[in-house]
Design an enzyme around this catalytic site. Structure first.
Site, PDB file in Angstrom:
ATOM      1  N   ASP A  56       2.389  -5.839   8.124  1.00 45.37           N
ATOM      2  CA  ASP A  56       1.182  -5.026   8.068  1.00 45.37           C
ATOM      3  C   ASP A  56       0.002  -5.985   7.919  1.00 45.37           C
ATOM      4  O   ASP A  56      -0.120  -6.683   6.908  1.00 45.37           O
ATOM      5  CB  ASP A  56       1.267  -4.069   6.871  1.00 45.37           C
ATOM      6  CG  ASP A  56       0.065  -3.141   6.759  1.00 45.37           C
ATOM      7  OD1 ASP A  56      -1.042  -3.533   7.173  1.00 45.37           O
ATOM      8  OD2 ASP A  56       0.217  -2.024   6.245  1.00 45.37           O
ATOM      9  N   PHE A 109       0.864  -1.174   0.000  1.00 47.51           N
ATOM     10  CA  PHE A 109       0.000   0.000   0.000  1.00 47.51           C
ATOM     11  C   PHE A 109       0.908   1.233   0.000  1.00 47.51           C
ATOM     12  O   PHE A 109       1.894   1.281   0.741  1.00 47.51           O
ATOM     13  CB  PHE A 109      -0.880  -0.018   1.245  1.00 47.51           C
ATOM     14  CG  PHE A 109      -1.933   1.057   1.267  1.00 47.51           C
ATOM     15  CD1 PHE A 109      -3.073   0.960   0.484  1.00 47.51           C
ATOM     16  CD2 PHE A 109      -1.781   2.177   2.074  1.00 47.51           C
ATOM     17  CE1 PHE A 109      -4.036   1.951   0.505  1.00 47.51           C
ATOM     18  CE2 PHE A 109      -2.732   3.175   2.091  1.00 47.51           C
ATOM     19  CZ  PHE A 109      -3.874   3.068   1.305  1.00 47.51           C
ATOM     20  N   TYR A 120     -10.445  -0.720  11.346  1.00 52.39           N
ATOM     21  CA  TYR A 120     -11.724  -0.321  10.755  1.00 52.39           C
ATOM     22  C   TYR A 120     -12.150  -1.196   9.589  1.00 52.39           C
ATOM     23  O   TYR A 120     -13.182  -0.943   8.970  1.00 52.39           O
ATOM     24  CB  TYR A 120     -11.691   1.149  10.313  1.00 52.39           C
ATOM     25  CG  TYR A 120     -10.485   1.580   9.525  1.00 52.39           C
ATOM     26  CD1 TYR A 120     -10.356   1.278   8.178  1.00 52.39           C
ATOM     27  CD2 TYR A 120      -9.472   2.312  10.132  1.00 52.39           C
ATOM     28  CE1 TYR A 120      -9.245   1.676   7.460  1.00 52.39           C
ATOM     29  CE2 TYR A 120      -8.359   2.728   9.416  1.00 52.39           C
ATOM     30  CZ  TYR A 120      -8.245   2.406   8.084  1.00 52.39           C
ATOM     31  OH  TYR A 120      -7.138   2.808   7.371  1.00 52.39           O
ATOM     32  N   LYS A 121     -11.391  -2.236   9.265  1.00 48.28           N
ATOM     33  CA  LYS A 121     -11.787  -3.152   8.197  1.00 48.28           C
ATOM     34  C   LYS A 121     -12.510  -4.354   8.824  1.00 48.28           C
ATOM     35  O   LYS A 121     -13.657  -4.238   9.238  1.00 48.28           O
ATOM     36  CB  LYS A 121     -10.565  -3.569   7.388  1.00 48.28           C
ATOM     37  CG  LYS A 121      -9.825  -2.397   6.727  1.00 48.28           C
ATOM     38  CD  LYS A 121      -8.680  -2.869   5.873  1.00 48.28           C
ATOM     39  CE  LYS A 121      -7.753  -1.743   5.432  1.00 48.28           C
ATOM     40  NZ  LYS A 121      -8.408  -0.699   4.646  1.00 48.28           N
ATOM     41  N   ARG A 167     -12.875  -4.679  -6.583  1.00 49.23           N
ATOM     42  CA  ARG A 167     -12.576  -5.420  -5.350  1.00 49.23           C
ATOM     43  C   ARG A 167     -13.880  -5.745  -4.618  1.00 49.23           C
ATOM     44  O   ARG A 167     -14.736  -4.876  -4.421  1.00 49.23           O
ATOM     45  CB  ARG A 167     -11.678  -4.619  -4.409  1.00 49.23           C
ATOM     46  CG  ARG A 167     -10.284  -4.364  -4.911  1.00 49.23           C
ATOM     47  CD  ARG A 167      -9.365  -3.912  -3.778  1.00 49.23           C
ATOM     48  NE  ARG A 167     -10.002  -2.977  -2.863  1.00 49.23           N
ATOM     49  CZ  ARG A 167      -9.487  -2.583  -1.698  1.00 49.23           C
ATOM     50  NH1 ARG A 167      -8.323  -3.065  -1.305  1.00 49.23           N
ATOM     51  NH2 ARG A 167     -10.111  -1.709  -0.933  1.00 49.23           N
TER      52      ARG A 167
END
Length: 409
Positions: free
Chosen positions: A205, A136, A230-231, A380
């Site tokens: 990560d 990312f 938050y995922k 996605r």
């Protein structure tokens, strides 16, 4: 009724996690399908009431007394201990606070310092940071800044090539457990072992794996890890991230961001810094209590016997079924799956490549199927097993086929 729709009904009827769906605030409309939990998890039903109590009673009535009486001061490590079982860690190794980016910076610089303190004067200086070349973007930006700060060279390397790229100058390696674009799951045990064989320290990560699949931080001897909440942990927009520091390394972990919250005597107000023991030295400043306690309430959905192994089994079943439905509904050659087929190489999302993907996703969202688009041509679809069912999955594939037929994509 089509065969995939009948199959979806059978799978939903046998789903041992189906009852967990009631723990979330979701649309009553049966046509709505939320497949973007790999960007922002759905709202757990327990959160609004808990946040109201924090605001009205703990802040509104108790005010500053809540730092002790409501447990605000100990929230970072208390909530860290609740996340720990979901990533395969024993208590006392995770502290919650700050953003993922800030924690990546702490971990990478800390890893370089660990490598140099371990080597001492023996051998060549460890002056290289290796970073996942597919990472990312922010992780790459942070790693580059950490390299400048520590006098290291930064080497972007594809994860598959990392074992051969390591050497006696490598200090730290920053890797993503799951590729955010493709959903590819990288081999954490093997890559961790390769980094250690080179005498370096690894930072993982976990943003796209924690809460979706087993991680095994302690089992595999991971040095440091970071992740957002938050995922798949459903902590809410901008909810605080976390930092894992393996117990054996905590007394040598030298954070580049020492703050009064990580001081051994935070209220002593000493001009000299002395780090707190254990994972607490990963703290920096005053924690964001409102977001942190919303996250704590969100973690209640894992109570009552929900296991990460059951979540992983359903995740694989959902993604398998989605691919089956896409194959049944979408003409061959209209989309290309970027996510690996083997279960050991797959996270909890499916990435499909197609022309005009941005417009396709916009049309999907207009019809209630919410995924997301990644430039230039990737759709996605994130599958959060605690609230996504098989009927959702079948509908998403069916609507995708309809949109592709309409757009000619």
């Amino acid at each position: 009724m089509s065969e995939p729709r009948l199959r979806a009904k059978e799978l939903d009827a046998a789903d041992e996690l189906a009852a967990q769906r009631a723990e979330f605030v979701l649309e009553e409309d049966g046509d709505a399908v939320y497949l973007d939990g790999n960007s922002l998890g759905a709202l757990p039903a327990a959160v609004p009431g808990r946040v109201e109590d924090v605001v009205r009673r703990q802040w509104g009535e108790l005010r500053i007394r809540s730092w002790t009486e409501s447990g605000w001061w100990t929230a970072p490590e208390r909530i860290g201990d609740r996340i720990a079982p979901l990533v395969g860690a024993a208590a006392g190794q995770i502290v919650v606070g700050d953003s993922t980016s800030v924690n990546v910076f702490k971990a990478v610089v800390g890893a370089v310092r660990l490598a140099r303190s371990a080597d001492g004067a023996a051998g060549p200086a460890r002056d290289e940071i290796v970073v996942d070349a597919t990472t990312f973007p922010t992780d790459g930006y942070i790693a580059e800044s950490a390299a400048r700060m520590t006098g290291c060279t930064l080497r972007p390397v594809p994860p598959s090539d990392i074992p051969d790229a390591l050497g006696d100058r490598t200090a730290a390696v920053l890797l993503n457990h799951v590729d955010y674009r493709t959903g590819r799951l990288h081999d954490l045990p093997a890559l961790t072992a390769a980094v250690h064989a080179a005498g370096a320290y690894v930072v993982w990560d976990l943003c796209h794996s924690a809460g979706a699949l087993p991680v095994g931080l302690d089992e595999h001897g991971v040095d440091l890890a970071v992740g957002c909440t938050y995922k798949y942990l459903n902590g809410g927009p901008g909810s605080p991230a976390y930092l894992y520091v393996r117990a054996e390394l905590q007394d040598r972990f030298d954070s580049p961001l020492p703050g009064w919250n990580s001081h051994a005597e935070p209220f002593g107000m000493s001009p000299e810094y002395a780090p707190a023991p254990g994972a607490l030295r990963g703290r920096v400043g005053t924690p964001d209590i409102l977001s942190m306690l919303a996250l704590e309430a969100a973690l209640d959905v894992w109570d009552g016997g929900v296991t990460i192994e059951a979540v992983r089994a359903k995740s694989l079943a959902l993604t398998d079924f989605f691919l089956e439905c896409v194959a049944a509904y979408v003409p061959e050659g209209r989309v290309e799956c970027l996510t690996p087929g083997p279960h050991g190489e797959r996270g909890s999302q499916i990435a499909l490549r197609c022309p005009g993907a941005g417009d396709v996703m916009k049309r999907l969202i207009e019809r209630g199927v919410v995924g997301d688009f990644r430039h230039p041509d990737v759709l996605r679809f994130g599958f959060t097993p605690l609230y996504v069912g098989f009927a959702d999955t079948e509908r998403a594939a069916r609507v995708l086929a309809e949109v592709l037929a309409e757009t000619g994509a």
